[in-house]
Motif scaffolding. Structure first.
Motif, PDB file in Angstrom:
ATOM      1  N   VAL A   1      32.389  39.535  28.069  1.00 18.07           N
ATOM      2  CA  VAL A   1      33.443  39.687  29.300  1.00 18.07           C
ATOM      3  C   VAL A   1      33.228  41.033  29.715  1.00 18.07           C
ATOM      4  N   GLY A   2      33.083  41.323  31.083  1.00 18.06           N
ATOM      5  CA  GLY A   2      33.171  42.690  31.344  1.00 18.06           C
ATOM      6  C   GLY A   2      34.034  42.690  32.533  1.00 18.06           C
ATOM      7  N   ALA A   3      33.985  44.208  32.977  1.00 18.41           N
ATOM      8  CA  ALA A   3      34.954  44.608  34.222  1.00 18.41           C
ATOM      9  C   ALA A   3      33.760  45.325  35.250  1.00 18.41           C
ATOM     10  N   MET A   4      33.911  45.090  36.313  1.00 19.69           N
ATOM     11  CA  MET A   4      33.570  46.112  37.371  1.00 19.69           C
ATOM     12  C   MET A   4      34.212  47.224  37.681  1.00 19.69           C
ATOM     13  N   ILE A   5      33.911  48.649  37.683  1.00 20.68           N
ATOM     14  CA  ILE A   5      34.432  49.687  37.708  1.00 20.68           C
ATOM     15  C   ILE A   5      34.009  50.171  39.140  1.00 20.68           C
ATOM     16  N   GLU A   6      34.713  49.875  40.336  1.00 17.34           N
ATOM     17  CA  GLU A   6      34.343  50.222  41.575  1.00 17.34           C
ATOM     18  C   GLU A   6      35.662  50.742  42.485  1.00 17.34           C
ATOM     19  N   VAL A   7      36.686  50.956  41.899  1.00 13.36           N
ATOM     20  CA  VAL A   7      37.768  51.794  42.481  1.00 13.36           C
ATOM     21  C   VAL A   7      38.306  52.937  41.601  1.00 13.36           C
TER      22      VAL A   7
ATOM     23  N   PHE B   1      30.894  47.429  30.838  1.00 12.85           N
ATOM     24  CA  PHE B   1      31.348  47.799  32.226  1.00 12.85           C
ATOM     25  C   PHE B   1      30.060  47.819  33.107  1.00 12.85           C
ATOM     26  N   SER B   2      30.513  47.498  34.316  1.00 10.88           N
ATOM     27  CA  SER B   2      29.100  47.707  35.441  1.00 10.88           C
ATOM     28  C   SER B   2      29.858  48.657  36.492  1.00 10.88           C
ATOM     29  N   ILE B   3      29.156  49.757  36.783  1.00  7.67           N
ATOM     30  CA  ILE B   3      29.713  50.594  37.701  1.00  7.67           C
ATOM     31  C   ILE B   3      29.368  50.272  39.069  1.00  7.67           C
ATOM     32  N   GLY B   4      30.059  49.844  39.959  1.00  6.49           N
ATOM     33  CA  GLY B   4      29.737  49.326  41.454  1.00  6.49           C
ATOM     34  C   GLY B   4      30.001  50.515  42.296  1.00  6.49           C
ATOM     35  N   THR B   5      28.698  51.380  42.461  1.00  2.00           N
ATOM     36  CA  THR B   5      28.848  52.572  43.193  1.00  2.00           C
ATOM     37  C   THR B   5      29.300  52.315  44.626  1.00  2.00           C
ATOM     38  N   ASN B   6      28.763  51.412  45.385  1.00  2.00           N
ATOM     39  CA  ASN B   6      28.878  51.215  46.845  1.00  2.00           C
ATOM     40  C   ASN B   6      30.291  51.265  47.248  1.00  2.00           C
ATOM     41  N   ASP B   7      31.066  50.465  46.561  1.00  2.00           N
ATOM     42  CA  ASP B   7      32.527  50.835  46.625  1.00  2.00           C
ATOM     43  C   ASP B   7      32.924  51.941  46.115  1.00  2.00           C
TER      44      ASP B   7
ATOM     45  N   ARG C   1      31.679  26.403  30.681  1.00  2.00           N
ATOM     46  CA  ARG C   1      30.856  25.357  30.273  1.00  2.00           C
ATOM     47  C   ARG C   1      29.107  25.721  30.393  1.00  2.00           C
ATOM     48  N   ALA C   2      28.789  26.371  31.511  1.00  2.00           N
ATOM     49  CA  ALA C   2      27.471  26.805  31.737  1.00  2.00           C
ATOM     50  C   ALA C   2      26.922  27.879  30.614  1.00  2.00           C
ATOM     51  N   SER C   3      27.822  28.272  29.972  1.00  2.00           N
ATOM     52  CA  SER C   3      27.477  29.556  29.034  1.00  2.00           C
ATOM     53  C   SER C   3      26.724  28.951  27.709  1.00  2.00           C
ATOM     54  N   VAL C   4      26.714  27.569  27.558  1.00  2.00           N
ATOM     55  CA  VAL C   4      25.897  27.195  26.327  1.00  2.00           C
ATOM     56  C   VAL C   4      24.482  27.241  26.857  1.00  2.00           C
ATOM     57  N   TYR C   5      24.042  27.241  28.105  1.00  2.00           N
ATOM     58  CA  TYR C   5      22.805  26.842  28.386  1.00  2.00           C
ATOM     59  C   TYR C   5      22.055  28.163  28.684  1.00  2.00           C
ATOM     60  N   GLY C   6      22.456  29.356  28.414  1.00  2.00           N
ATOM     61  CA  GLY C   6      21.719  30.653  28.223  1.00  2.00           C
ATOM     62  C   GLY C   6      22.490  31.917  28.201  1.00  2.00           C
ATOM     63  N   ASN C   7      21.790  33.098  28.376  1.00  2.00           N
ATOM     64  CA  ASN C   7      22.523  34.206  28.203  1.00  2.00           C
ATOM     65  C   ASN C   7      23.334  34.803  29.337  1.00  2.00           C
ATOM     66  N   LEU C   8      24.549  34.069  29.513  1.00  2.00           N
ATOM     67  CA  LEU C   8      25.437  34.197  30.601  1.00  2.00           C
ATOM     68  C   LEU C   8      26.751  35.221  30.306  1.00  2.00           C
ATOM     69  N   LYS C   9      26.861  36.088  31.244  1.00  2.00           N
ATOM     70  CA  LYS C   9      28.025  36.999  30.976  1.00  2.00           C
ATOM     71  C   LYS C   9      29.217  36.849  32.110  1.00  2.00           C
ATOM     72  N   LEU C  10      30.315  37.196  31.862  1.00  2.00           N
ATOM     73  CA  LEU C  10      31.347  36.930  32.722  1.00  2.00           C
ATOM     74  C   LEU C  10      32.025  38.374  33.135  1.00  2.00           C
ATOM     75  N   MET C  11      32.099  38.681  34.485  1.00  2.00           N
ATOM     76  CA  MET C  11      32.540  40.093  34.959  1.00  2.00           C
ATOM     77  C   MET C  11      33.386  39.861  35.875  1.00  2.00           C
TER      78      MET C  11
END
Length: 210
Positions: free
Chosen positions: A62-68, A85-91, A15-25
């Motif tokens: 729609v993206g995925a966090m790559i952290e494992v 993709f977004s690489i979650g380096t901490n984990d 619903r919020a996606s129509v109001y701006g540049n939103l991405k889901l991860m």
């Protein structure tokens, strides 16, 4: 475990996606089955909104966090199911090196420059680009100037960091050509230890930022 709660969150994002540049991860993805399940639930949410004539951006990225490690090693499979993709380096570093950053007795083993970590990052970026999706990075490593040249040379598309880190990282990135950065990354991947990688990276930084 709680698809009812998950659906509430997904519908809100849609619903919020129509109001701006939103991405889901999706965070903590460990395999393609999870991605397929979550995408099916997302489609159900979209259909529910359509029936109620509630607008949303049907082209929401729609993206995925790559952290494992399991996600890093199957990035080529996961890349077919998402837009980025977004690489979650901490984990990713913590799980890959089997250490606990909160345990002061072994925290010193937390090593972003470890050859295994660099190779995994390269594998993720290469898999994403082969599937024609962009690859970003969030986590402390993305905002550390010690690794900016190497990450740039590995063809990372997006660096996510606290605002205070932006000026320094931007200066480093602007100080080299892409070809120079790729040569630095190529050399870093041949080194045997994290300490060697860090020393090499710092030496290159000093040469560039006199």
């Amino acid at each position: 475990a709680r698809p009812d709660m998950f659906k509430v969150q997904l519908r809100a994002i849609l619903r919020a996606s129509v109001y701006g540049n939103l991405k889901l991860m999706y965070p903590m993805i460990s395999g393609v089955e999870e991605l397929e399940q979550t995408n099916l639930i997302l489609e159900e949410c979209k259909e529910e909104l359509r029936k109620k004539k509630i607008p949303f951006n049907n082209k929401l990225e729609v993206g995925a966090m790559i952290e494992v490690p399991s996600a890093a090693l199957t990035a080529d499979i996961l890349a077919k199911e998402v837009s980025f993709f977004s690489i979650g380096t901490n984990d990713l570093i913590q799980y890959s090196l089997a250490i606990d950053r909160t345990n002061e007795k072994i925290a010193y083993l937390y090593e972003p420059a470890h050859p295994a970590v660099l190779r995994m990052i390269k594998n993720i970026i290469d898999a994403g680009h082969k599937a024609k999706i962009w690859v970003g990075m969030c986590g402390e490593m993305a905002g550390d100037i010690s690794f900016a040249l190497i990450l740039l040379g590995l063809d990372l598309d997006e660096f996510s960091m606290p605002p205070v880190n932006i000026p320094e990282v931007k200066q480093v990135i602007r100080s080299v050509t892409m070809n120079e950065a790729r040569q630095i990354a190529k050399k870093a991947l041949t080194l045997s230890t994290g300490k060697q990688v860090e020393e090499f990276s710092k030496k290159k930084l000093k040469e560039l930022l006199k």
